[in-house]
Design an enzyme around this catalytic site. Structure first.
Site, PDB file in Angstrom:
ATOM      1  N   ALA A 393     -10.644  14.488  -9.016  1.00 47.93           N
ATOM      2  CA  ALA A 393     -11.547  14.357 -10.149  1.00 47.93           C
ATOM      3  C   ALA A 393     -10.854  14.771 -11.432  1.00 47.93           C
ATOM      4  O   ALA A 393     -10.019  15.672 -11.438  1.00 47.93           O
ATOM      5  CB  ALA A 393     -12.783  15.211  -9.931  1.00 47.93           C
ATOM      6  N   CYS A 394     -11.211  14.076 -12.522  1.00 48.60           N
ATOM      7  CA  CYS A 394     -10.764  14.539 -13.840  1.00 48.60           C
ATOM      8  C   CYS A 394     -11.821  14.156 -14.846  1.00 48.60           C
ATOM      9  O   CYS A 394     -12.884  13.677 -14.487  1.00 48.60           O
ATOM     10  CB  CYS A 394      -9.395  13.989 -14.217  1.00 48.60           C
ATOM     11  SG  CYS A 394      -9.366  12.237 -14.586  1.00 48.60           S
ATOM     12  N   ASP A 395     -11.543  14.375 -16.102  1.00 45.35           N
ATOM     13  CA  ASP A 395     -12.555  14.154 -17.118  1.00 45.35           C
ATOM     14  C   ASP A 395     -12.990  12.701 -17.171  1.00 45.35           C
ATOM     15  O   ASP A 395     -14.164  12.388 -17.166  1.00 45.35           O
ATOM     16  CB  ASP A 395     -12.016  14.598 -18.471  1.00 45.35           C
ATOM     17  CG  ASP A 395     -13.017  14.327 -19.569  1.00 45.35           C
ATOM     18  OD1 ASP A 395     -14.177  14.727 -19.396  1.00 45.35           O
ATOM     19  OD2 ASP A 395     -12.650  13.711 -20.574  1.00 45.35           O
ATOM     20  N   ILE A 427     -15.570  14.023 -12.914  1.00 42.80           N
ATOM     21  CA  ILE A 427     -16.064  15.197 -12.191  1.00 42.80           C
ATOM     22  C   ILE A 427     -17.525  15.087 -11.787  1.00 42.80           C
ATOM     23  O   ILE A 427     -17.889  15.330 -10.649  1.00 42.80           O
ATOM     24  CB  ILE A 427     -15.840  16.463 -13.044  1.00 42.80           C
ATOM     25  CG1 ILE A 427     -14.349  16.736 -13.139  1.00 42.80           C
ATOM     26  CG2 ILE A 427     -16.565  17.656 -12.441  1.00 42.80           C
ATOM     27  CD1 ILE A 427     -13.986  17.891 -14.025  1.00 42.80           C
TER      28      ILE A 427
END
Lengths: 476, 146
Positions: A393-395, A427
């Protein structure tokens, strides 16, 4: 949570499965209790026999319970199995049911919703990696559309006859029991039928007409009370108030007001659906209630609608108060006792998880104060079994997470671990079925906030980070 | 695929004064060639201000990007190599910057896959860190593309 699922013998494995199933039902129902309460308040107020009758606003009541509430359950159920696409599929599948039946389709939604999620998840798994680049969007939309279309027709065609069948079964069962003269036995059919939302069908369709024939001569009838006693529902909700899971404890008191004083029995149905064993308490309480009414030889002058304690008292003929009030009280107490016992048995284990989780959260908080090693110790305590989906997950859910996922997927393939799915998300969109979330350490707090019960692996380097290496070792 | 996208969007520079500047310079070709609007650059910089250097994928290599599809006209990627490294927040030295601009959720994944092939193979990574001009870079990337 994964923490406590380890190798188990048959008996405990069975218990764990039952608990997992109960947890699944609870998670499907609980997020939607607010909608039940909204509907309950509205209904208690505006229906013709409510506190502030309003013909115009009352038009919301029917559609809300027929459409809104089952769709929410189906949506949530689908989401739990198949993420966002599963949710859409769950709602589509549920809609077929709703139109196919003329009673609210709650149980149906709780079956078709997850089934919808499962269908689309299976499909997605089977085509993964086989879609030519650039066609993802069209394949995604049309696969959901076509499968949804089929499922919608299926659920439409199947439910109508199924409900009709259930209705006939219930009606003939009730008539057989009435002929035996053993009225308390009626609860064996009444209570499950009520929770299946056949409550109006049995009251308005069977008991009230029967009661009216008798009341016309005797001035009162016990048939008005056999399925409308608000006592058992009160007992159940009280038991949840004291012994339910933390979340259920918070919502049950509000439900009591709407159920017991507002007479909207539907408010307690979800609590039975969450933990189906509690139907035993409902039957026990309702039976004792009927037995008490019989003992005192009391009845009501008309069918209480809605079945609130006030409607009961208003329809009690003079001289019957003691018997009617006792019947409600006895039913409440008996249901409360049985349900409390059941909840104590079934909730403690689940609650233990919750407490463990709170503790580990505490621990991680204090650790964070000390250093920056946010949740790593928690990571260590979790066994690697049953991991089938890892979410990077990332922004944005597009760049670094995609890179991390792609690289990690390659590593898994090299180690012949192709069963494990590796996907990337932003996320907040990590689906429920992900077992582990991998996130950059700077984003760990945000991930923790959105996914409180998930294992989170924090990394600093998207390729070859030591925590990723450890995770890989663990999976081997 | 990656080499196709990078052609015309590659820069080699000796040094820059700040990490913000490095993102701006790296993104310039994408603005000029109409892949992104200027605002996307600010989004990428703000992202680092907000979440720190999580865009530094492996030591020395960063991939600035942002969740801001509005200011992306089409999916693209650019490359900037600095002779002398610049410090990103949290004391991270960076020499190579890939700007990622993603229009939707899938188109850029092949770019990412190629990039991952470079970063995951130590030999390739070493060569990659030592490229000195556009031609060498394209050749190297073409060699790993399937």
């Amino acid at each position: 949570m994964l923490d406590n699922i380890g190798p188990q013998g048959d008996a405990t494995g069975m218990r764990a499965r039952v608990q997992a199933f109960g947890g699944f039902l609870t998670n499907m129902v609980l997020p939607n209790i607010g909608a039940f309460i909204a509907w309950g308040i509205l209904t208690a107020l505006v229906i013709p026999t409510g506190w502030l009758p309003n013909e115009n606003l009352a038009t919301i009541v029917g559609p809300a319970i027929d459409y809104l509430l089952p769709l929410l359950l189906g949506y949530t159920g689908g989401k739990m199995i198949g993420g966002k696409r599963g949710a859409v599929m769950g709602a589509i599948a549920t809609f077929g049911l709703i139109v196919g039946a003329d009673i609210p389709m709650f149980i149906g939604a709780m079956i078709m919703g997850p089934l919808g999620g499962w269908v689309i998840k299976k499909f997605d798994d089977s085509v993964k990696g086989k879609i030519p680049a650039g066609f993802e969007m069209i394949v995604n939309n049309f696969s959901l559309g076509i499968l949804g279309f089929l499922l919608m027709i299926f659920s439409f065609l199947v439910t109508g006859p199924a409900i009709q069948f259930a209705n006939n079964l219930v009606a003939s069962g009730i008539h057989v029991l009435i002929d035996t003269g053993l009225l308390p036995l009626l609860s064996l059919i009444n209570e499950p039928a009520k929770v299946l939302f056949l409550n109006n069908a049995i009251d308005q369709g069977i008991y009230y007409p029967l009661g009216m024939q008798i009341a016309a001569e005797a001035g009162r009838s016990i048939y008005f009370t056999v399925a409308s006693n608000p006592g058992p529902g009160l007992g159940l909700l009280l038991a949840y108030t004291f012994f339910g899971t933390k979340k259920a404890r918070r919502t049950a008191p509000g439900a009591i007001i709407i159920h017991f004083f507002g007479g909207i029995h539907e408010l307690y149905f979800p609590y039975v659906l969450m933990n189906p064993v509690t139907i035993v308490g409902m039957i026990g309480g309702a039976m004792s209630g009927i037995a008490t009414f019989q003992l005192f030889d009391v009845g009501l002058v008309a069918g209480p609608s809605p079945g609130s304690i006030f409607a009961y008292l208003a329809l009690t003929p003079r001289g019957n108060y003691l018997g009617i009030i006792s019947g409600v009280l006895v039913a409440t107490v008996v249901t409360f006792l049985i349900t409390s016992f059941i909840l104590k048995l079934t909730v403690t284990a689940a609650e233990g998880d919750e407490d463990d989780y709170e503790k580990s959260l505490e621990k991680s908080k204090s650790m964070k104060a000390e250093g920056k090693k946010v949740l790593e110790s928690k990571n260590d305590t979790i066994s690697a079994e049953n991991i089938s989906k890892i979410a990077f997950a990332c922004d944005a859910g597009a760049g670094s997470s995609a890179l991390g996922a792609t690289t990690f997927r390659k590593k898994l393939q090299k180690n012949n671990l192709e069963d494990i799915e590796v996907e990337h998300y932003n996320i907040e969109d990590v689906p429920e079925d992900a077992d582990i979330i991998v996130v950059h350490k700077n984003l760990a707090d945000r991930a923790r906030r959105s996914h409180q019960n998930k294992r989170i692996v924090t990394i600093e380097n998207y390729i070859g980070d030591q925590n990723l290496e450890r995770l890989l070792d663990e999976l081997k | 695929m990656l080499s196709q996208y990078l052609k015309g969007n590659i820069k080699f520079i000796e040094r820059v004064s700040s990490w913000e500047k490095s993102i701006k310079l790296a993104a310039e070709p994408l603005v000029k060639n109409k892949y992104i609007k200027e605002k996307y650059i600010d989004s990428m910089i703000n992202n680092v201000h907000e979440y720190g250097s999580y865009i530094v994928l492996v030591p020395e290599i960063a991939m600035p990007h942002a969740k801001d599809a509005e200011n992306v006209k089409k999916t693209g990627m650019s490359f900037l190599k600095l002779e002398n490294s610049v410090l990103y927040p949290e004391e991270k030295e960076v020499k190579i910057i890939f700007i990622l601009a993603a229009k939707d959720n899938s188109e850029h994944l092949e770019l990412i896959a190629d990039l991952s092939s470079i970063l995951a193979d130590e030999d390739v990574l070493k060569q990659f860190k030592n490229v000195e001009n556009e031609e060498e870079l394209i050749k190297l990337i073409e060699s790993i593309e399937s």
